[in-house]
Design an enzyme around this catalytic site. Sequence first.
Site, PDB file in Angstrom:
ATOM      1  N   ARG A  59      51.957  34.718  37.492  1.00  0.00           N
ATOM      2  CA  ARG A  59      52.452  34.441  38.847  1.00  0.00           C
ATOM      3  C   ARG A  59      52.562  35.712  39.690  1.00  0.00           C
ATOM      4  NH1 ARG A  59      54.276  29.929  39.880  1.00  0.00           N
ATOM      5  NH2 ARG A  59      54.841  29.499  37.734  1.00  0.00           N
ATOM      6  N   THR A 102      56.633  22.937  55.074  1.00  0.00           N
ATOM      7  CA  THR A 102      57.084  21.576  55.381  1.00  0.00           C
ATOM      8  C   THR A 102      57.285  20.853  54.058  1.00  0.00           C
ATOM      9  OG1 THR A 102      56.566  19.488  56.498  1.00  0.00           O
ATOM     10  CG2 THR A 102      54.697  20.723  55.663  1.00  0.00           C
ATOM     11  N   HIS A 103      58.360  20.102  53.985  1.00  0.00           N
ATOM     12  CA  HIS A 103      58.706  19.446  52.718  1.00  0.00           C
ATOM     13  C   HIS A 103      59.057  17.988  52.994  1.00  0.00           C
ATOM     14  CE1 HIS A 103      60.115  19.169  48.616  1.00  0.00           C
ATOM     15  NE2 HIS A 103      61.162  18.509  49.073  1.00  0.00           N
ATOM     16  N   ASP A 139      61.780  25.530  48.039  1.00  0.00           N
ATOM     17  CA  ASP A 139      62.304  24.525  48.973  1.00  0.00           C
ATOM     18  C   ASP A 139      63.712  24.863  49.462  1.00  0.00           C
ATOM     19  OD1 ASP A 139      59.903  23.136  48.786  1.00  0.00           O
ATOM     20  OD2 ASP A 139      60.588  21.945  47.091  1.00  0.00           O
TER      21      ASP A 139
END
Length: 187
Positions: A59, A102-103, A139
């Site tokens: 990552r 955007t979630h 988030d």
Amino acid sequence: MRIAVLTSSSGSILDAIVSSGINVDLVVVDRDCPACNIAKKHSIKLVEHLRSFGPSFDRESYSKTLAELLKSHSIELVVMAGFGTVLSKEFFEDFPNRVLNTHPSLLPAFKGWHAVRDALLYGVKVTGTTVHIATDQVDQGPILAQEPVRILEGDDEQSLHERIKQIERWLYPKTIKEYINKLEKES
Ligand code: GRF
């Protein structure tokens, strides 16, 4: 302002962003996905910065090379639109307050990749969508806009997600434009 959209998805949100008149300089995908065709349709430069899946995925390294790629294109605002890779803390330090997301839920409820399914399983009567500044906490981050969506009798994940996306397709472009205006006033 030079803008990149990061996506892993079908590209309907990308399409809505571009169709709203926002000038997208670069689209980056982390996997082969239909959003590539949307980038091609709009003649936007597309980079396939593909990732591996499974325990071998690094990552930190992926995020570092992504940040370098964006900087090499002089990107000033990063817009995530259904991007499925969690990026490292260092990535967000490279683009402080310059990554939007955007979630498909009313955050802080139902974080994560299965937000629509989780809302249905929980049995809430209202869910919705949130546009926020993205941080290294998945988030989470300052909320810029939210809109509710009522859950209807007989809804399944697909029907509910589609109604949420109908909102995302105008709310996200509108909020991105407002954010760009704010950044330009500050500079
Ligand atoms: C949107 O609901 C977005 O909030 C989520 O992924 C979805 C992408 O939609 N993170 P699409 O594939 O662009 O239609």
